[in-house]
Design an enzyme around this catalytic site. Structure first.
Site, PDB file in Angstrom:
ATOM      1  CG  ASP A 111     -11.773  -4.338   9.608  1.00 25.57           C
ATOM      2  OD1 ASP A 111     -12.046  -4.154  10.810  1.00 25.57           O
ATOM      3  OD2 ASP A 111     -11.061  -3.562   8.945  1.00 25.57           O
ATOM      4  NE  ARG A 166      -2.067  -1.197   3.751  1.00 25.26           N
ATOM      5  CZ  ARG A 166      -2.073  -0.559   4.906  1.00 25.26           C
ATOM      6  NH1 ARG A 166      -2.736   0.565   5.041  1.00 25.26           N
ATOM      7  NH2 ARG A 166      -1.412  -1.035   5.940  1.00 25.26           N
ATOM      8  NE  ARG A 188      -5.511  -3.453   7.310  1.00 23.82           N
ATOM      9  CZ  ARG A 188      -6.447  -2.518   7.177  1.00 23.82           C
ATOM     10  NH1 ARG A 188      -7.141  -2.435   6.073  1.00 23.82           N
ATOM     11  NH2 ARG A 188      -6.688  -1.666   8.165  1.00 23.82           N
ATOM     12  CD  GLU A 243     -17.817   2.507  -1.689  1.00 21.58           C
ATOM     13  OE1 GLU A 243     -19.056   2.502  -1.791  1.00 21.58           O
ATOM     14  OE2 GLU A 243     -17.235   2.647  -0.590  1.00 21.58           O
TER      15      GLU A 243
END
Lengths: 308, 275
Positions: free
Chosen positions: A113, A7, A163, A55
């Site tokens: 998450d 990232r 990530r 989005e």
């Protein structure tokens, strides 16, 4: 082996591209602190657009910018970047527009998450779209090259980005070309086709198997579409079988692509992938990969199964 | 400069020619979007024959005004206007929906010169128009972006996402027209899925809103001129229209959203617009 965060590399590369090319614009759906588009925002506030948590509008707005000569990078988590605005992306694909969709925190890499945030069908969804190019970098080195290639490519591109920090597994000196699979490790018994972080897992499996006298050829299929069928057939030949490895559902991703290319041949194939199920939360990434069977041990097992 | 009486007359005639072409494109025995195409015919005529800066010989010149038809199914009005301007030969219009035609069921920019975007999947065009307006701001161009949305279409949530974007980024180079023709595919909006109130909604979203009769050429032209004077806000022109306007047997009727004309009906409609 160095470690880099894909990232961060992506965010830095966007800034480099922004300096070189005024046509680059960036759109974000309130995840800029995580997708690292915040670097671009800081450097080029006039070419950065916070689109809020919307989005669909972001993708169609990117289309409008592309129609006006811009190279538009639209960002969100992989799951929201592909699933939520699917029809909007589809319309950009019909128009072959210069919209680059970057799906951050792909696969299971947003481990904490849970199922709603884990993008494990993104490759399948994006591969189904005509005119779409689908990219999955293995490490920071490849992320940098790929981001540049995406900007240079005329037309829609989807790139998924991990990530977490991942080890460098590709060669800095090797040129990245959209559509070309690259050799990570030469070997003679089994060809492992993989992409993303799974290349690293395959390398670990290769070390284990080497001690047992089994030699793995590891191929990085970092372009999931278009796929060079001739090259894949070549890389799958002269060995006893093939194993595909992906941080993605078993349906519609690398396993599907390779199996289709090798149809009609006698090559035995095994697939290591997330089975037909959604993810869940875990306290760390590796724990989650282990739960869903995306480990070097799983690869070793698959190789042995192919070898019989 | 205010529009002259002579110009108004000419534009009324032009709108009539568009309606004639719409009726001829649909023909008989096959469904076509008569309703939405006729409800925007007057607005489209003012766009192409009066207001917009455009050039059929150079459809992509950078400073042109853009027109995005978000309610893409009403494209027949736009096709007729583009043909009349000379973007492509008028005879192409008769190939509507045929295999390989540039005259697709919904607008395709790579097939037809003068079309600015792919539209038809409803709710997306206003966002695309926002992107074009944002690019205009970045490039410090003074082109305008025009967009037509429909009262059925605004059930799509993306319209409101785009409305927020246009207001937040102060897109005063964006002018949207709301084709308030009162009827969606399955019946009257108020009965099927009431999207009212309209004016209040866009005001609340930070737009400058005008209300006009969408079939009154002078009101359309004046509203577009007034929109040019608005600063730091996008403009929504709520245009009260009649579905299938001009074709009495079809006016206000949902069955002519995408309906089939009998030979008798087609003849009647054609004669109305013949010069």
């Amino acid at each position: 082996m160095g470690m880099q965060n894909c990232r961060t590399v992506y965010g830095e590369t966007l800034v480099e591209l922004g300096k070189e090319n005024e046509r680059i614009v960036v759109l974000e759906a309130d995840l800029g602190k995580t997708t690292m588009t915040k670097f671009f925002e800081k450097e080029f506030p006039g070419r950065f657009f916070e689109m809020g948590i919307g989005e669909q509008n972001m993708i169609s707005t990117a289309a409008g910018l592309a129609l006006s000569g811009k190279i538009a990078f639209a960002n969100s988590f992989a799951v929201f970047a592909t699933g939520r605005p699917y029809d909007q992306i589809r319309v950009s694909c019909i128009g072959e527009l210069n919209v680059k969709i970057v799906g951050s925190s792909c696969g299971l890499s947003d481990f904490g998450d849970g199922a709603t945030h884990q993008g494990i069908e993104d490759v399948a969804i994006m591969r189904a779209l005509p005119n779409m190019t689908v990219l999955s970098p293995a490490d920071g080195i490849e992320t940098r090259k790929m981001t540049r290639a995406a900007a240079e490519h005329e037309g829609p591109v989807y790139m998924r980005i991990l990530r977490n920090d991942v080890p460098d597994v590709t060669d800095e000196k090797q040129e990245f070309k959209i559509g070309k699979p690259s050799m990570i490790r030469e070997g003679s018994d089994i060809t492992v086709f993989a992409h993303g972080y799974m290349i690293y897992k395959a390398l670990k499996a290769a070390e284990t198997l080497e001690k047992e006298g089994v030699s793995l050829r590891i191929v990085n299929v970092s372009t999931l579409k278009p796929i060079d069928e001739k090259e894949i057939k070549k890389l799958a030949s002269g060995v006893k079988g093939v194993v595909t490895v992906e941080e993605h559902t078993i349906i519609g991703g690398l396993a599907s692509a390779i199996a289709f290319i090798l149809r009609g041949t006698a090559t035995p194939i095994e697939a290591v992938a997330v089975q037909d199920c959604f993810g869940q939360s875990a306290l760390n990434y590796e724990q989650l990969l282990e739960h869903y069977g995306l480990t070097d041990t799983a690869i070793v097992k698959a190789v042995k199964k192919v070898l019989g | 400069m205010a529009i002259s009486a002579k110009e108004i007359k000419e534009l009324e005639k032009a709108a009539k020619r568009l309606r004639y072409d719409i009726v001829m494109m649909i023909g008989t025995g096959k469904p076509g979007h008569l309703g939405g195409s006729c409800s925007i015919a007057d607005i489209v005529a003012v766009f192409y024959f009066h207001k917009m800066r455009h050039n059929p010989k150079e459809p992509k010149f950078p400073d042109r005004d853009r027109f995005v038809l978000s309610k893409g199914h009403a494209a027949l009005a736009q096709y007729a206007a583009l043909a009349e301007c000379g973007y492509f030969p008028k005879k192409e219009l008769s190939t509507l929906k045929e295999l390989g035609t540039i005259v697709q069921g919904h607008p395709e920019m790579r097939r037809m010169p003068g079309i600015e975007a792919y539209t038809g999947s409803l709710g997306q065009g206003l966002s695309v128009a926002c992107g074009m307006a944002m690019a205009g701001k970045i490039d410090k161009k003074n082109y305008k972006v025009y967009c037509i949305v429909g009262d059925g279409e605004i059930a799509e949530g993306q319209i409101w996402e785009a409305s927020m974007t246009a207001a937040f980024y102060k897109l005063d180079n964006l002018v949207a027209i709301f084709d308030k023709n009162l009827v969606q595919a399955t019946g009257p909006i108020v009965e099927r899925y009431d999207t009212n109130p309209h004016v209040e909604k866009w005001k609340a979203f930070g737009w400058e809103v005008f209300e006009i009769d969408g079939h009154d050429i002078k009101q359309i032209a004046d509203a577009l001129d007034d929109a040019d004077k608005v600063k730091d806000k996008p403009v929504m022109i709520v245009a009260r229209t009649i579905k299938s306007k001009g074709v009495p047997f079809a006016e206000g009727k949902a069955e002519f959203h995408h309906g089939i004309m009998t030979e008798e009906q087609h003849k009647t409609a054609r004669q109305l617009f013949e010069e």
